[in-house]
Write a protein that holds these residues in place. Structure first.
Motif, PDB file in Angstrom:
ATOM      1  N   ALA A  60       0.786  -1.237   0.000  1.00 40.15           N
ATOM      2  CA  ALA A  60       0.000   0.000   0.000  1.00 40.15           C
ATOM      3  C   ALA A  60       0.820   1.291   0.000  1.00 40.15           C
ATOM      4  N   HIS A  61       2.136   1.175   0.070  1.00 38.27           N
ATOM      5  CA  HIS A  61       2.935   2.407  -0.007  1.00 38.27           C
ATOM      6  C   HIS A  61       4.385   2.093  -0.306  1.00 38.27           C
ATOM      7  N   GLN A  62       4.882   2.631  -1.390  1.00 36.67           N
ATOM      8  CA  GLN A  62       6.314   2.516  -1.639  1.00 36.67           C
ATOM      9  C   GLN A  62       6.780   3.487  -2.708  1.00 36.67           C
ATOM     10  N   HIS A  63       8.077   3.421  -2.975  1.00 41.53           N
ATOM     11  CA  HIS A  63       8.715   4.281  -3.980  1.00 41.53           C
ATOM     12  C   HIS A  63       9.586   3.338  -4.798  1.00 41.53           C
ATOM     13  N   SER A  64       9.005   2.729  -5.833  1.00 41.50           N
ATOM     14  CA  SER A  64       9.638   1.561  -6.454  1.00 41.50           C
ATOM     15  C   SER A  64      11.066   1.773  -6.961  1.00 41.50           C
ATOM     16  N   THR A 206      -0.473  10.572   0.567  1.00 39.61           N
ATOM     17  CA  THR A 206       0.501  11.433   1.244  1.00 39.61           C
ATOM     18  C   THR A 206       1.162  10.702   2.406  1.00 39.61           C
ATOM     19  N   HIS A 207       2.211  11.311   2.957  1.00 38.92           N
ATOM     20  CA  HIS A 207       2.857  10.791   4.162  1.00 38.92           C
ATOM     21  C   HIS A 207       2.322  11.571   5.362  1.00 38.92           C
ATOM     22  N   LEU A 208       2.164  10.900   6.503  1.00 39.68           N
ATOM     23  CA  LEU A 208       1.707  11.613   7.697  1.00 39.68           C
ATOM     24  C   LEU A 208       2.424  11.119   8.946  1.00 39.68           C
ATOM     25  N   ALA A 244       0.370   7.404   4.468  1.00 39.31           N
ATOM     26  CA  ALA A 244       1.466   6.486   4.764  1.00 39.31           C
ATOM     27  C   ALA A 244       2.045   6.805   6.137  1.00 39.31           C
ATOM     28  N   HIS A 245       2.316   5.783   6.903  1.00 35.97           N
ATOM     29  CA  HIS A 245       2.974   5.820   8.220  1.00 35.97           C
ATOM     30  C   HIS A 245       2.017   6.074   9.385  1.00 35.97           C
ATOM     31  N   ALA A 246       1.596   7.298   9.607  1.00 33.79           N
ATOM     32  CA  ALA A 246       0.720   7.606  10.748  1.00 33.79           C
ATOM     33  C   ALA A 246       1.274   7.004  12.041  1.00 33.79           C
ATOM     34  N   THR A 295       5.613  -1.401   2.254  1.00 28.57           N
ATOM     35  CA  THR A 295       7.015  -1.592   2.624  1.00 28.57           C
ATOM     36  C   THR A 295       7.742  -0.268   2.774  1.00 28.57           C
ATOM     37  N   ASP A 296       7.204   0.805   2.129  1.00 26.90           N
ATOM     38  CA  ASP A 296       7.958   2.013   1.869  1.00 26.90           C
ATOM     39  C   ASP A 296       9.073   1.647   0.893  1.00 26.90           C
ATOM     40  N   GLY A 297       9.908   2.588   0.495  1.00 28.22           N
ATOM     41  CA  GLY A 297      10.922   2.288  -0.513  1.00 28.22           C
ATOM     42  C   GLY A 297      11.984   1.321  -0.003  1.00 28.22           C
TER      43      GLY A 297
END
Ligand SMILES: [Zn+2]
Length: 429
Positions: A60-64, A206-208, A244-246, A295-297
């Motif tokens: 659900a969130h990454q920077h490939s 977005t990131h939070l 993302a994150h929270a 996973t995030d990047g």
């Protein structure tokens, strides 16, 4: 129409039913039926005796393209890591580098059972092209930071991505608008983007509240928590939002997010490795907030193996709350499938195995000492399986990996391209 029959698998549908042994019929891009003894006529048969079948995992969130920076810079504080290492290396990446970095991530994802992902980066045309070629499903976002005046270039690229790629690759590509975070986007820009997203009905990614530093910056600038700040800007009033994150949310922040459309992408391995903290995911789900897993990047998480994330997510809640009953196996698996699908806005199409849904399915080979015997399939998968146990990956009814062989990516060419490009990108940094 092409028909595939997966025979004799231990099936985990991720709906409320118990795992059962049976067959899955795929017709074209959709699941046509599940059950015992479905006739084989006209089907390509995949014998799955000794394997588990479940919905493909959704990152659900990454920077490939950050895969090119895997293992390049570890054991640093987030802001140092970002400013001294990641940003200078990223500044050197050409569109072609981005393409190959994204493809590297996709090869790893297909190999470890991920069928769909949400991505935020730059040069999104190259990433979209890689998605189209590899056969994966993706929600793509051009990340937007507003630290200097770029004459509207980033914004134009974000809109170009949305116009050019939404619904493309047989509907496998969706798009979002991506203000990077509360601290890299000024309030007037946030308001502008929120208005635009509402008009055009585009979700926001977005990131939070990833770090305490971020919380301190927002406190100093606006005397609010990051969550409070975004609530006051009106972000959650009408929009579907992927957060993302929270990590740094207090009880009142969690209350503020109640009823939000979209939800939170939990990135446990990245949070652990960067020492960011533990996201209060049990408290969020208790308030009805959808939580998915990402996973995030790979620049921070090192690998894109969602099984590691599932395990880390469960462990963190048990440890943090001193209670082994928190985030049980089935719930952690649900986050990585149904939960993430909710965040990407595709839960009506994927996330569970049921007739009528898109055929995004993975087969996990259980015929190995580490995964025997099978007393409880969800427990075994959540706490025992790793990405390399995935034997077959199917997206949209198309087999992308079978018997651990990638069918849409030339791996030799990929690895050669990556070796050469990665070296040039980090030289001297
Ligand atoms: Zn991120």
């Amino acid at each position: 129409m092409k028909k595939i029959l997966i025979k004799d698998a231990a099936i985990l549908t991720m709906r409320d039913d118990e795992p059962f042994t049976g067959d899955i019929l795929i017709e074209g891009d959709r699941i046509a039926g599940l059950g015992p003894d479905i006739p084989e006529d006209g089907c390509e048969v995949i014998h799955a005796d000794g394997m588990a079948a479940m919905p493909g995992l959704i990152n659900a969130h990454q920077h490939s393209p950050m895969s090119l920076l895997r293992g390049f810079s570890d054991d640093l504080k987030l802001m140092d890591w970002l400013e001294r290492k990641m940003l200078p290396a990223e500044a050197r990446m050409t569109p072609e580098d981005i393409y190959w970095g994204a493809k590297l991530a996709m090869a790893e994802m297909i190999r470890s059972g991920t069928t769909a992902f949400a991505d935020m980066y730059i040069h999104m045309n190259e990433i979209a092209a890689a998605v189209e070629e590899t056969g994966m499903r993706a929600s793509l976002t051009r990340g937007l930071v507003f630290t200097e005046d770029d004459g509207g270039r980033r914004m134009n690229e974000a809109l170009d991505l949305i116009r050019r790629w939404s619904g493309k690759a047989e509907g496998r590509i969706t798009t979002m608008l991506g203000p990077h975070s509360p601290y890299t986007v000024p309030p007037e820009r946030w308001r502008e983007l929120i208005r635009l997203a509402e008009q055009e009905k585009i979700p926001i990614h977005t990131h939070l509240a990833e770090t305490v530093e971020e919380a301190a910056i927002i406190r100093e600038r606006y005397n609010q928590t990051p969550t409070e700040y975004l609530v006051h800007l009106g972000l959650f009033e009408r929009l579907h939002v992927l957060l993302a994150h929270a990590v740094h949310l207090n009880r009142r922040d969690i209350g503020r997010l109640r009823g939000m459309r979209g939800g939170v992408a939990h990135n446990p391995v990245s949070n652990l490795k960067l020492g960011c903290g533990i996201a209060p995911v049990s408290d969020m789900t208790a308030q009805g907030i959808a939580v998915g897993i990402g996973t995030d990047g790979a620049g921070s998480a090192t690998t894109l193996d969602m099984f590691e994330e599932i395990r880390a997510a469960a462990w963190l809640q048990k440890l943090d709350l001193g209670n082994p009953a928190k985030l049980p196996a089935m719930e952690a698996l649900r986050m990585a499938t149904v939960g993430s699908a909710e965040l990407l806005g595709i839960a009506h199409e994927v996330g569970t195995l049921e007739a009528g849904k898109k055929a995004d399915i993975i087969l996990i080979d259980l015929r190995k000492p580490r995964l025997q015997p099978v007393h409880n399939l969800p427990s075994l998968l959540a706490y025992g399986a790793v990405g390399a146990d995935v034997d077959t990956t199917i997206v949209d009814g198309r087999v992308l990996m079978r018997g651990r062989r990638l069918l849409t990516i030339d791996e030799d060419e990929l690895l050669a391209q990556v070796a050469e490009r990665a070296k040039r990108i980090v030289e001297g940094i």
